[in-house]
Design a protein around this motif. Sequence first.
Motif, PDB file in Angstrom:
ATOM      1  N   TYR A  68       0.838  -1.200   0.000  1.00  0.00           N
ATOM      2  CA  TYR A  68       0.000   0.000   0.000  1.00  0.00           C
ATOM      3  C   TYR A  68       0.878   1.258   0.000  1.00  0.00           C
ATOM      4  O   TYR A  68       0.576   2.236  -0.684  1.00  0.00           O
ATOM      5  CB  TYR A  68      -0.949   0.009   1.193  1.00  0.00           C
ATOM      6  N   ASP A  69       1.957   1.230   0.795  1.00  0.00           N
ATOM      7  CA  ASP A  69       2.887   2.358   0.811  1.00  0.00           C
ATOM      8  C   ASP A  69       3.541   2.525  -0.557  1.00  0.00           C
ATOM      9  O   ASP A  69       3.670   3.647  -1.062  1.00  0.00           O
ATOM     10  CB  ASP A  69       3.980   2.137   1.858  1.00  0.00           C
ATOM     11  N   ASP A  70       3.969   1.406  -1.132  1.00  0.00           N
ATOM     12  CA  ASP A  70       4.607   1.461  -2.450  1.00  0.00           C
ATOM     13  C   ASP A  70       3.649   2.027  -3.497  1.00  0.00           C
ATOM     14  O   ASP A  70       4.026   2.879  -4.301  1.00  0.00           O
ATOM     15  CB  ASP A  70       5.088   0.071  -2.878  1.00  0.00           C
ATOM     16  N   ALA A  71       2.401   1.571  -3.477  1.00  0.00           N
ATOM     17  CA  ALA A  71       1.400   2.059  -4.436  1.00  0.00           C
ATOM     18  C   ALA A  71       1.149   3.559  -4.235  1.00  0.00           C
ATOM     19  O   ALA A  71       1.038   4.317  -5.212  1.00  0.00           O
ATOM     20  CB  ALA A  71       0.098   1.278  -4.301  1.00  0.00           C
ATOM     21  N   LEU A  72       1.079   3.981  -2.990  1.00  0.00           N
ATOM     22  CA  LEU A  72       0.879   5.400  -2.681  1.00  0.00           C
ATOM     23  C   LEU A  72       2.046   6.234  -3.209  1.00  0.00           C
ATOM     24  O   LEU A  72       1.841   7.277  -3.838  1.00  0.00           O
ATOM     25  CB  LEU A  72       0.739   5.591  -1.169  1.00  0.00           C
ATOM     26  N   HIS A  73       3.265   5.757  -2.979  1.00  0.00           N
ATOM     27  CA  HIS A  73       4.434   6.500  -3.447  1.00  0.00           C
ATOM     28  C   HIS A  73       4.493   6.565  -4.971  1.00  0.00           C
ATOM     29  O   HIS A  73       4.808   7.606  -5.542  1.00  0.00           O
ATOM     30  CB  HIS A  73       5.719   5.897  -2.875  1.00  0.00           C
ATOM     31  N   VAL A  74       4.187   5.453  -5.640  1.00  0.00           N
ATOM     32  CA  VAL A  74       4.214   5.446  -7.106  1.00  0.00           C
ATOM     33  C   VAL A  74       3.108   6.353  -7.667  1.00  0.00           C
ATOM     34  O   VAL A  74       3.350   7.131  -8.592  1.00  0.00           O
ATOM     35  CB  VAL A  74       4.094   4.009  -7.668  1.00  0.00           C
ATOM     36  N   ALA A  75       1.902   6.264  -7.113  1.00  0.00           N
ATOM     37  CA  ALA A  75       0.805   7.118  -7.584  1.00  0.00           C
ATOM     38  C   ALA A  75       1.142   8.595  -7.373  1.00  0.00           C
ATOM     39  O   ALA A  75       0.919   9.430  -8.264  1.00  0.00           O
ATOM     40  CB  ALA A  75      -0.495   6.754  -6.869  1.00  0.00           C
ATOM     41  N   SER A  76       1.701   8.919  -6.214  1.00  0.00           N
ATOM     42  CA  SER A  76       2.086  10.307  -5.933  1.00  0.00           C
ATOM     43  C   SER A  76       3.192  10.753  -6.882  1.00  0.00           C
ATOM     44  O   SER A  76       3.192  11.893  -7.361  1.00  0.00           O
ATOM     45  CB  SER A  76       2.566  10.443  -4.485  1.00  0.00           C
ATOM     46  N   ALA A  77       4.140   9.870  -7.150  1.00  0.00           N
ATOM     47  CA  ALA A  77       5.243  10.189  -8.060  1.00  0.00           C
ATOM     48  C   ALA A  77       4.717  10.473  -9.468  1.00  0.00           C
ATOM     49  O   ALA A  77       5.144  11.449 -10.103  1.00  0.00           O
ATOM     50  CB  ALA A  77       6.255   9.044  -8.088  1.00  0.00           C
TER      51      ALA A  77
END
Length: 136
Positions: free
Chosen positions: A43-52
Amino acid sequence: MTDLQKLCVAYFAVLMIAASLNYVPGLTDEDGLAFGIFALDIYDDALHVASALWALVAGLTSHKAARTFMVLFGLAYLGDGIFGFFTGYGYLDLGIFTNGSAGMDLSLGRILANVPHLLLGGVAVWAGIKNIGRPA
């Protein structure tokens, strides 16, 4: 490209690095903690990629899109970092819904786990509100 757009592109790079932390050998310990401090999950990884990706699109689109990203992203991440001090979990990765509150804690580990969101969010809000590098 304005300074604010360039900052968005820099945020893209920083957020992609954050998303990759779990996948670089030696950065996580045997408990899965990055740098021995905090755990990152899918979930953290997905959040970081989406934000990026949001940062990259905003940075490449226009100054106005970059400013909107900086203010909205900044408020969300700044709030998430502040919330992390009070509960031990953030709301952006839904951690507050999947874990019970760990209560207020100002230990070094809690501080180090939340400082990245506080810094990223704080700088983004400041840059967006100040409207740095606005076109003439």
